[in-house]
Write an enzyme that holds these catalytic residues in place. Structure first.
Site: not given
Length: 283
Positions: A16, A58, A70, A96-100, A189
């Site tokens: 990912k 994405k 993907k 996006n998953v918070l804390g992943s 980036r």
């Protein structure tokens, strides 16, 4: 598969991290595309009831290898579903998953704890976020609701500026942004977008009985249309160059644009927003 004979498969295995996949496109293709195809074929062979692919925002008009791979995985899933096998194939697309693992908040907290500086790629960069419970709920609900061929989407609200996120985390730590902790902008980036999107041209959006889950009706693309390019891509994974891999990815995903993002370009508006959808359905 023979030993456990699963009823559901939740396919979360993927590379990912965007910059890493830009420099290793062959590995991204092997894992994200062909790893998915192996699992899809096995699910059909062993008559798995439902197969849920974890996808990403994405995959929408991708500017990077990770997103393009993907998107191909989504197409493989939908094409396989069209073949009429007993397995119901569905995908879940979210941000996006918070804390992943590898997400932005743990990185920012670590930088603050070390006294800074906090690094942000661009002052205007935004991302959609969801919590881990929301992500898990979406995956499980999609498995329950899906009948085959759908892409599910969580209503994630407004995108969040990473700069604002960094400043709030600094303040929550009892410090002052710019004085106690400096914020340094490092530049986008490779393959990175300023703004993420949630829908692809041709996808309709419908409500489900869950008030925060929507279903997307993807474009129909038969598996036969993918086979020749997938075969070429598989051969290139063994012998080809990174540029050739990207060329085939562009044939599979015409909206894939791997050219560098220009920082002075205007914001690319979403194809459709949840606000516009709500307004249209209310009237």
């Amino acid at each position: 598969m023979e030993l456990y004979n699963p009823t559901y498969i939740f396919h979360a295995a993927a590379y990912k991290h965007v910059p890493m996949m830009e420099t290793n496109p062959t590995e991204a293709v092997k894992n994200n595309i062909f790893g998915t195809k192996v699992m899809v074929d096995l699910a059909a062979e062993y008559n798995v009831e439902k197969f849920v692919l974890i996808s990403t925002d994405k995959a929408v008009r991708p500017t990077n290898v990770m997103g393009a791979t993907k998107r191909v995985a989504e197409l493989i899933l939908q094409a396989k579903n069209e073949q009429g096998c007993s397995t119901q194939f569905v995908a879940v697309r979210f941000g996006n998953v918070l804390g992943s693992n590898g997400s932005v908040i743990p990185l920012l907290k670590k930088q603050i704890a070390e006294g800074g500086p906090v690094t942000v790629t661009h002052p205007d960069i935004t991302r959609y976020f969801m919590t881990i419970p929301e992500a898990v709920q979406l995956v499980i609900q999609a498995g329950a609701m899906g009948e085959g061929g759908e892409l599910f989407l969580l209503e994630m609200g407004e995108p969040v500026k990473i700069r604002d996120l960094a400043e709030n985390l600094i303040r929550l730590s009892g410090l002052i942004p710019g004085d106690d902790i400096e914020i340094v902008y490092t530049g986008l980036r490779p393959g990175e977008k300023l703004y993420e999107e949630l829908l692809v041209d041709g996808e309709g959006i419908k409500k489900t009985h869950h008030n925060k889950i929507y279903v997307l009706e993807g474009q129909d693309k038969g598996l036969d249309a993918l086979v020749s390019n997938l075969s070429a891509l598989e051969a290139l994974c063994k012998t080809g160059s990174n540029n050739e891999v990207k060329r085939i990815l562009k044939e599979l995903v015409p909206e894939y644009n791997s050219s560098p993002v220009k920082e002075n370009l205007p914001r690319l508006e979403p194809i459709v927003t949840f606000e516009a959808f709500e307004s249209a359905t209310m009237h």
